[in-house]
Enzyme design. Structure first.
Site, mmCIF file in Angstrom:
data_model
loop_
_atom_site.group_PDB
_atom_site.id
_atom_site.type_symbol
_atom_site.label_atom_id
_atom_site.label_comp_id
_atom_site.label_asym_id
_atom_site.label_seq_id
_atom_site.Cartn_x
_atom_site.Cartn_y
_atom_site.Cartn_z
ATOM 1 N N LYS A 11 -3.325 3.213 -2.296
ATOM 2 C CA LYS A 11 -4.521 4.029 -2.452
ATOM 3 C C LYS A 11 -4.356 5.278 -1.596
ATOM 4 O O LYS A 11 -4.201 5.196 -0.387
ATOM 5 C CB LYS A 11 -5.765 3.262 -1.994
ATOM 6 C CG LYS A 11 -6.059 2.022 -2.835
ATOM 7 C CD LYS A 11 -7.347 1.373 -2.397
ATOM 8 C CE LYS A 11 -7.705 0.193 -3.299
ATOM 9 N NZ LYS A 11 -8.999 -0.402 -2.961
ATOM 10 N N ASP A 66 0.820 -1.206 0.000
ATOM 11 C CA ASP A 66 0.000 0.000 0.000
ATOM 12 C C ASP A 66 0.858 1.261 0.000
ATOM 13 O O ASP A 66 2.056 1.225 0.287
ATOM 14 C CB ASP A 66 -0.919 0.019 1.226
ATOM 15 C CG ASP A 66 -2.119 -0.901 1.051
ATOM 16 O OD1 ASP A 66 -2.399 -1.300 -0.091
ATOM 17 O OD2 ASP A 66 -2.773 -1.224 2.064
ATOM 18 N N MET A 111 -7.792 8.503 9.247
ATOM 19 C CA MET A 111 -8.115 9.036 7.921
ATOM 20 C C MET A 111 -9.114 10.193 8.009
ATOM 21 O O MET A 111 -10.041 10.298 7.215
ATOM 22 C CB MET A 111 -8.653 7.921 7.015
ATOM 23 C CG MET A 111 -7.633 6.818 6.768
ATOM 24 S SD MET A 111 -8.306 5.334 5.975
ATOM 25 C CE MET A 111 -8.997 4.470 7.389
#
Length: 515
Positions: free
Chosen positions: A60, A38, A169
């Site tokens: 991502k 990732d 996030m």
């Protein structure tokens, strides 16, 4: 012939720094044939795989082109069906917002073998590294971990009543998060901490209150961040080490350690214990290991076997390295003998580690020179050397000749026998090569002349005629005078030399240099 069965490991990479990788994850990276990783995976971790491992970036990141999840699923299935050992490396823990479900479903549907390997989640690591407890007997009897990708679908009525919130996030949606909590009755004085790049040298921390945190962070990039909201944030002022500033900081909780922020390349023998690296890491350093020396048996055992058969003829056995101890006693045992064969033979050792290695064999040295160097052995020998017969098991080639010459000059008969040989490895570990290439190393340590010589050879192979530029600004640290002479010859300088010629002495010298 049966085809090799592939397997996919869904592995948690932890919050960032390689120091927070689990032992199992580290070992899997070392044997991985394919690495699928990732965007938030730290670059250091990519250096843990072998040079022939296929690395596939499927990261991502919000606002940037991303690999579709279906494509990631297909990649994992494809590589597994090709018989590959695949590591699917995910930031933090795979089962905490790690999007594992669809990948596992795809693997199961294709009949692929898989295993999930836990990792340290930033949800728990980031508050800890900022000095913030997420539970407290009075201030936080419960906490919730949530992702703020879709703020509008969360039950803010329920969340606002919880003692502590840990939000992943959420940097882009910080204003919405603050609005939702204030709207549901949380006080504008509620403490909040924003922790960016937790667990890495780039860690930054902002603390404030719901009423003023937006003003503090206006215009700043808040990704990736962990947000902690609750009264426990206020405990940071009491739980930080005294040397740490309690203002908003750019360093982790361990920043009072003397080597924090320093990246140290440790050159050592392949297969050697990592105790030296552990010492440096305990003082806050980021350590990259680079085996610069391979140890193996001599080209012939004949001379050593003959000496072992006639041990009773010797007055002294001299051992100047742990390798000498290990190979001599292992060969002694292979000849059907044990330490009783040394009855009547005194043992002299050079160096603290050599002494410790001998003691692990159940033997106490009869003499250890005071300065841990071979020159000191002759100067301080406890009895006259005239007429003494000395057995000296040593490296097959390339060792220093001065010890034998000085012993012989004093009237001793020295029988040198090859007990082991040392040679240069064929390659540099990817993590070390990457660090050298990116100029991220602060210190390189050399604990012997041979490691300096072979390090020079290895770096010249990869960066021909560029070693001076590669080492520009890097501190060259030597364990003692003889190693320093080699470094001076090869690199033109030595920046640090241990006062006590041991690994502890070298550690202290680096700390003194750093302070």
């Amino acid at each position: 012939m049966t085809e090799q069965q592939g397997k996919v490991y869904l592995v948690g990479a932890g919050p960032g720094d390689v120091a927070y990788l689990t032992v199992k994850a580290y070992h899997l990276l070392a044997v991985a044939q394919v690495l699928v990783y990732d965007a938030l995976v730290d670059e250091q971790l990519l250096g843990c795989v072998s040079s022939d491992c296929l690395k596939v970036d499927v990261g991502k990141r919000g606002g940037k082109p991303s690999t579709p999840q279906a494509d990631i699923n297909n990649l994992l299935v494809k590589f597994c069906q090709q018989g590959q050992l695949v590591v699917r490396l995910k930031s933090g823990d795979p089962f905490i917002f790690g999007r594992c479900t669809s990948e596992i479903e795809a693997l199961k549907a294709a009949g692929c073998e898989f295993e999930v390997v836990p990792g340290i989640s930033s949800a728990t690591a980031a508050p800890l590294l900022a000095g913030i407890p997420i539970t407290d007997p009075v201030m936080s009897r419960c906490f919730a971990v949530l992702t703020a990708h879709e703020v509008e679908v969360l039950d803010w009525e329920a969340l606002s009543r919880l003692d502590t919130l840990i939000i992943l996030m959420g940097g882009k949606n910080l204003a919405d998060i603050v609005h939702q909590l204030l709207r549901r009755g949380r006080s504008h004085l509620t403490p909040i901490a924003i922790i960016r790049w937790a667990g890495t040298p780039s860690q930054q921390i902002w603390t404030g209150q719901l009423g003023n945190i937006l003003a503090q962070t206006a215009g700043l990039s808040l990704s990736p961040v962990v947000i902690v909201i609750g009264e426990v944030v206020g405990l940071r002022n009491y739980l930080q080490p005294e040397k740490i500033s309690l203002e908003n900081s750019t360093t982790p909780m361990s920043s009072n350690l003397p080597l924090t922020g320093k990246t140290i390349l440790v050159t050592r023998s392949s297969g050697q214990s990592s105790q030296f690296s552990d010492r440096l890491a305990a003082f806050g350093a980021t350590v990259i290991e680079m085996p610069a020396l391979e140890i193996g048996p001599p080209s012939s055992w004949e001379e050593l076997d003959q000496a072992i058969a006639n041990l009773s003829n010797f007055n002294w056995l001299i051992l100047t390295s742990t390798n000498g101890v290990d190979y001599f006693f292992d060969r002694l045992n292979s000849q059907g003998k044990d330490t009783r064969a040394l009855a009547g033979v005194k043992i002299a050792v050079v160096g603290e580690k050599t002494s410790q290695s001998l003691k692990q064999r159940g033997l106490q040295p009869d003499f250890i020179p005071p300065n841990f160097v071979a020159d000191s052995l002759v100067e301080n020998f406890p009895e006259t050397l005239q007429g003494k017969k000395i057995l000296f098991p040593r490296v097959e080639s390339g060792g220093r000749e001065i010890l034998v010459k000085e012993l012989s000059a004093k009237g001793a008969e020295v029988i040198e026998v090859a007990a082991y040989q040392s040679c240069c490895p064929t390659s540099i570990p990817p993590a070390a090569e990457l660090a050298l290439k990116n100029r991220t190393i602060d210190v390189i340590t050399f604990a012997s002349s041979k490691t300096g010589q072979f390090f020079y050879q290895l770096v010249e192979q990869i960066f021909p005629n560029n070693i001076t530029n590669i080492l520009e600004g890097v501190c060259i640290a030597s364990i003692g005078p003889q190693t320093s002479k080699t470094c001076q010859t090869l690199f033109g300088r030595v920046d640090v030399e241990a006062e006590e010629y041991t690994l502890d002495g070298l550690t202290q010298a680096i700390i003194n240099w750093s302070s």
